[in-house]
Design an enzyme around this catalytic site. Structure first.
Site, PDB file in Angstrom:
ATOM      1  N   GLY A 103     -20.057 -28.451  -8.607  1.00  0.00           N
ATOM      2  CA  GLY A 103     -20.164 -27.123  -9.187  1.00  0.00           C
ATOM      3  C   GLY A 103     -19.542 -27.101 -10.574  1.00  0.00           C
ATOM      4  N   SER A 200     -22.286 -35.049  -8.512  1.00  0.00           N
ATOM      5  CA  SER A 200     -22.258 -34.077  -9.597  1.00  0.00           C
ATOM      6  C   SER A 200     -20.826 -33.816 -10.073  1.00  0.00           C
ATOM      7  CB  SER A 200     -22.963 -32.797  -9.145  1.00  0.00           C
ATOM      8  OG  SER A 200     -23.265 -31.969 -10.241  1.00  0.00           O
ATOM      9  N   TYR A 201     -20.371 -32.559 -10.061  1.00  0.00           N
ATOM     10  CA  TYR A 201     -19.008 -32.283 -10.501  1.00  0.00           C
ATOM     11  C   TYR A 201     -17.965 -32.861  -9.544  1.00  0.00           C
ATOM     12  CZ  TYR A 201     -15.224 -29.971 -12.989  1.00  0.00           C
ATOM     13  OH  TYR A 201     -14.082 -29.731 -13.728  1.00  0.00           O
ATOM     14  N   ASP A 412     -32.958 -37.879 -12.454  1.00  0.00           N
ATOM     15  CA  ASP A 412     -32.102 -36.719 -12.693  1.00  0.00           C
ATOM     16  C   ASP A 412     -31.916 -36.527 -14.184  1.00  0.00           C
ATOM     17  OD1 ASP A 412     -30.184 -34.696 -12.607  1.00  0.00           O
ATOM     18  OD2 ASP A 412     -28.534 -36.116 -12.278  1.00  0.00           O
ATOM     19  N   HIS A 464     -31.145 -35.649  -8.815  1.00  0.00           N
ATOM     20  CA  HIS A 464     -29.699 -35.419  -8.861  1.00  0.00           C
ATOM     21  C   HIS A 464     -29.045 -35.613  -7.499  1.00  0.00           C
ATOM     22  CE1 HIS A 464     -26.091 -33.836 -10.729  1.00  0.00           C
ATOM     23  NE2 HIS A 464     -25.962 -32.916  -9.792  1.00  0.00           N
TER      24      HIS A 464
END
Length: 492
Positions: A103, A200-201, A412, A464
């Site tokens: 996020g 991701s984050y 991605d 992703h």
């Protein structure tokens, strides 16, 4: 709120709800979280109370799963929600793996567990229905999903101001406290090899939590020692400069942006600076415009065109999150995922997890939070701390002897393989085996680079969220990570 409310009303409420942290007046935090103190070799009574029974629409399975709350800060009344799936077979001999989505502000229960690598995927329909995922990662390990930090998913705090204190540091600290208390509830897992994985984050979350465990294990008591072995991160944000440089280079090389825009960005934008110029910002706005019409997270798959969609996962509006990671503060849609072969899958998950009977079975929403469960909390508008690079942490943990794998789906556009390759080059690790193909049955699954202390893997044709687009390949990757074995170098 759930399926007994007319769908239109539910959707409207979803779009206009104002975030407010839950004040659990009716249930003290210690009671809600049911912290365990048992030191037995089997599950504690509190763990037994967390066992999930009668989950609506669940297909029959032979493994058990558990869900509930663990308090991470008694003073503030912060409690994080988890969902554990025991391994399909021989769970007592399998590792334990914590999965984190990023996020910041997105749910590992909604994404990781329900749409990527968990065993149950919500399906379209008027009644709750789950589809069994044959490529669930609990074929290889016991899987633990955590909604972190507070304000994400079902996790909550009794202290409203906590929402303004969120950042990388408090997220790592709360996740560490969660693990310490969770192992008290499930002492049978303390002897298992423990790993952390995410995407991701979570390129921030996973290494930072790993470093916290690594450092505190040095002086930990027997009760607080965690049998931590390593971590794996995918399509991960790990270095601002290379993440952004790779973002632009990848887009041009994949015919997403024009020669003129590419040239202008390269001339006007210095991504080594934390605050870029107004001209650069304007050019980056133009860059992000293209991702209003195609899926940034998976360049070659369709977007959701369902008129009743509850999630604007393909609509990228622009905003700035104060203090947020530079790469991810450009577009409101940065934290939202592609849905792979069914681009509307997140709609089904949203409706499923807002069903009151589902929440009851999961021991979730016990404090009646005043907003619906959502995949990502868009009302987290301030992020207190986010270092521009996680590479020093990764280097430290590689040197400390932990197992470290980094993987990248190569379609991605958000944290592209180009960015990851640039970042890993900055680490300066010696290459032991360069750019070697690996196979998934008779087909090339991707390529690997074996560094001294780190394995890099690409997954061909995956976006992703690799398990969405390449479920079989992702399970193969996971199995080989846990076994610390090279992926198959020849067809099989």
């Amino acid at each position: 709120m759930g399926l007994n409310i007319p769908l239109l009303l539910l959707l409207l409420l979803r779009r206009v709800v104002v975030f407010g942290l839950c004040i659990a007046a009716a249930a003290p935090t210690a009671t809600v979280a049911r912290l365990a103190s048992s030191s037995s070799i089997s599950s504690s009574p509190d763990a037994a109370a967390d066992k999930v029974i009668g989950l609506p629409g669940q297909p029959p399975v032979k493994f058990d799963h558990y869900a509930g709350y663990v308090t991470v800060n008694e003073t503030h009344g912060r409690a994080l929600f988890y969902w554990l799936f025991e391994a399909v077979n021989n769970s007592h001999n399998k590792p334990l793996v914590l999965w984190l989505n990023g996020g910041p502000g997105c749910s590992s229960v909604g994404f990781g567990a329900s749409e990527e690598l968990g065993p149950f995927f919500p399906q379209k329909g008027t009644k709750p229905k789950l589809k069994y995922n044959p490529y669930s990662w609990n074929n290889a390990a016991n899987l633990l999903f955590l909604e972190s930090p507070v304000g994400v998913g079902f996790s909550y705090s009794n202290t409203t101001k906590d929402i303004n204190e969120l950042g990388d540091t408090i997220t790592a600290e709360d996740s560490y406290n969660f693990l310490i208390n969770w192992f008290k509830r499930f002492p049978q897992f303390k002897s298992h090899d423990f790993y952390i994985a995410g995407e991701s984050y979570a390129g921030h979350y996973v290494p930072q939590l790993s470093e916290l465990i690594f450092d505190r294990n040095k002086n930990a008591s027997k009760e607080k020692y965690i049998n931590f072995k390593g971590f794996m991160i995918g399509n991960a944000a790990i270095d601002d400069e290379t993440d952004q440089k790779g973002l632009i280079d990848y887009a041009w090389y994949h015919a997403v942006i024009s020669d003129r825009l590419y040239s202008d960005i390269r001339r006007e934008c210095n991504f080594s600076e934390q605050n870029v110029s107004k001209v650069c910002n304007k050019l980056m706005d133009e860059y992000f415009d293209v991702y209003k019409i195609i899926d940034m997270y998976s360049l070659y798959t369709p977007t959701c065109v369902n008129d009743n969609s509850t999630l604007a996962t393909r609509q990228h509006y622009f905003r700035t999150i104060q203090g947020a990671h530079a790469l991810f503060s450009r577009a409101e849609g940065w934290h939202k995922r592609p849905e792979g072969y069914d681009p509307c899958a997140s709609d089904y998950t949203y409706l499923y997890l807002n069903n009151p009977q589902v929440q009851k079975a999961l021991h979730a929403n016990v404090t009646s939070i005043p907003y619906p469960w959502t995949h990502c909390n868009d009302n987290i508008t301030f992020w207190k701390d986010a270092p521009p690079s996680i590479l020093p942490v990764i280097r430290k943990l590689v040197q400390g002897g932990l197992r470290v794998w980094v993987y990248s789906g190569d379609t991605d556009g958000r944290v592209p393989v180009t960015s990851t390759r640039y970042a890993l080059k900055k680490l300066g690790l010696k290459i032991k085996q360069d750019w070697t193909p690996w196979y998934n049955s008779q087909q090339v699954g991707g390529w690997t680079v074996a560094y001294d202390g780190l394995m890099f893997v690409t997954i061909r044709g995956a976006g992703h969220e690799v398990p969405v687009f390449a479920p079989k390949q992702s399970l193969l990757l996971f199995e080989h990570f846990l076994a610390n074995r090279n992926l198959p170098p020849k067809p099989f």
